[in-house]
Motif scaffolding. Structure first.
Motif: not given
Length: 483
Positions: A237-238, A243-245, A298-299, A318-319
């Protein structure tokens, strides 16, 4: 003999929850799991019924607490230096006489773990994994988050740091595997390059006002919230936020970008070095989708993974999640149902047709890197939506266009009740979709089967605002697509 359920829980804990082998400090000797069982069985056999009475969470929780209290171990988080001790080095003996930065780090780690935290067992990824065994390496990489999670103390050695304000320059905060090593442990302690602790507390994650300076700096350096740093919960979740981390972290092996995230999302994929970064990340995202319908996966925007013959709906790294809009869960955390099929990613989107309004480009080319669209539907008045991409097959030399375009809106919810119409927030998040236009009824029939909507690669995320805070759309705009 001890209590039967305690013995069963002990066997499970040794074989499923702790590392394959650990370094036993009194003898500086590596112990396998069977040796650990023999070493700690006398203490486990002394657990009585009276010892299990006081835990308010019940008997199972009381047994686990007692076992953890007996089988305590420390774990090291670090960046590799030169002349690191290997499994074979430890097995050959004479560890105290070895020299080099890696050996000195191991000795200091063992000393700190034993003197400050009283543990007799420690684990380091340099010398406790037999890297010549592919099966052991596979198990270690897949279980490593759990091993860091169950440790009594995680000791972080920052070889480039002399003070907290130097965290910004320490490579430990930029590597892929150290992300899970930061999040997983409940108890963690940071040490600077001379092995002096950076705080006076036994646990730098403890929710105490005096600990806030170090955790505030870590939150700023990593972009991770204090809540996640101090009480991280793994799971699928989240996804976009997590992924940004990892987006700007690096790994020595390209596939480790994906493998190092398995524990964070609580999924497991086989280790297959040589498959390449994109295939590994594709399998990670696929594993997340199989166990979760959380919309954050999906974002993303940017380059898709080129792994599925028909699908362009999977991110390549992840980028792709960097800079994502935050309101994808704006409507009561609405979930999306989706699945990977042999036609691509099957998902229901709110598909809104848009018209291309980009002026005719020079006749030398029919490709450009941005396009402008509009929509004249009553509920979706969009006069000018400019989208950037690496290339758009926008116009032919004749000024005509062979492609139809739509916006596939993701962040809608369904109204409960008889109407069951979709409802949208003020700010919508969408994919740009395209397909070839049909020129006859037969062609349209064929194209509807052979040429489904495809997700267009875009450089940026597509968002647009509607006039009202909430908009009810027509149900016939809901379309099942294969992307």
């Amino acid at each position: 003999m001890g209590l039967r359920d305690v013995e069963d829980a002990f066997n499970h804990y040794v074989f499923d929850e702790v590392p394959v082998r650990m370094l036993y400090l009194p003898q500086m000797k590596l112990l396998e799991r069977d040796a650990l069982k023999r070493l700690y069985r006398p203490q486990i056999d002394r657990i009585t019924e009276e010892d299990l009475q006081d835990n308010p969470l019940g008997r199972s929780a009381a047994i686990e607490e007692r076992i953890r209290r007996q089988l305590r171990y420390g774990i090291l988080s670090h960046r590799w230096l030169s002349l690191e001790p290997s499994f074979q080095d430890i097995m050959s003996g004479n560890t105290l006489a070895r020299e080099g930065p890696g050996w000195e780090k191991l000795r200091k780690f063992c000393e700190v773990a034993n003197k400050m935290y009283g543990v007799e067992l420690v684990w380091s990824d340099t010398c406790c994994i037999d890297k010549t065994s592919s099966s052991e390496l596979d198990e270690s990489l897949r279980c490593m988050f759990r091993w860091y999670r169950n440790t009594s103390i995680c000791i972080v050695y920052l070889a480039e740091t002399t003070s907290i304000d130097r965290f910004y320059n320490d490579e430990w905060f930029t590597r892929g595997w150290t992300l899970q090593e930061l999040l997983a442990p409940g108890t963690i302690r940071f040490f600077r390059k001379d092995w002096a602790p950076l705080t006076d507390h036994t646990n730098d994650k403890a929710d105490h006002v005096a600990n806030r300076p170090i955790m505030d700096v870590i939150a700023e350096v990593t972009g991770i919230s204090l809540q996640d740093l101090q009480a991280f919960v793994p799971g699928p979740f989240q996804v976009d936020t997590r992924m940004v981390w990892a987006a700007r972290r690096g790994t020595t092996r390209s596939e480790d970008v994906a493998y190092s995230l398995m524990g964070i999302f609580d999924v497991s994929i086989p280790i297959a070095y040589g498959e390449g970064a994109q295939r590994a990340f594709f399998r990670l995202v696929e594993a997340i989708m199989q166990v979760s319908n959380e919309p954050g996966v999906l974002n993303w925007a940017g380059t898709p993974a080129r792994m599925h013959r028909l699908s362009t709906a999977f991110p390549s790294a992840p980028l792709c999640y960097l800079g994502h809009p935050d309101n994808i869960r704006s409507l009561a955390d609405e979930k999306r149902e989706f699945s990977l099929t042999n036609r691509g990613l099957r998902i229901q989107l709110l598909v809104v047709p848009v018209d291309l309004v980009t002026p005719v480009i020079p006749p030398a080319t029919s490709i450009q890197d941005r396009a402008t669209f509009r929509c004249n539907l009553k509920a979706f008045k969009i006069s000018c939506l400019t989208i950037e991409g690496p290339s758009f097959p926008v116009l032919e030399r004749t000024g005509t266009n062979r492609y139809a375009y739509s916006l596939g809106i993701m962040n809608y919810a369904m109204i409960q009740g008889e109407s069951k119409d979709p409802i949208l927030p003020k700010t919508c998040i969408a994919y740009l979709l395209t397909r070839l236009k049909g020129t006859s009824s037969f062609a349209k029939m064929v194209l509807s089967v052979c040429h489904d909507w495809k997700k267009v690669e875009t450089k940026t995320f597509i968002t647009f605002d509607l006039p009202q805070d909430y908009t009810i759309a027509k149900r016939n705009l809901l379309t099942t697509v294969w992307l």
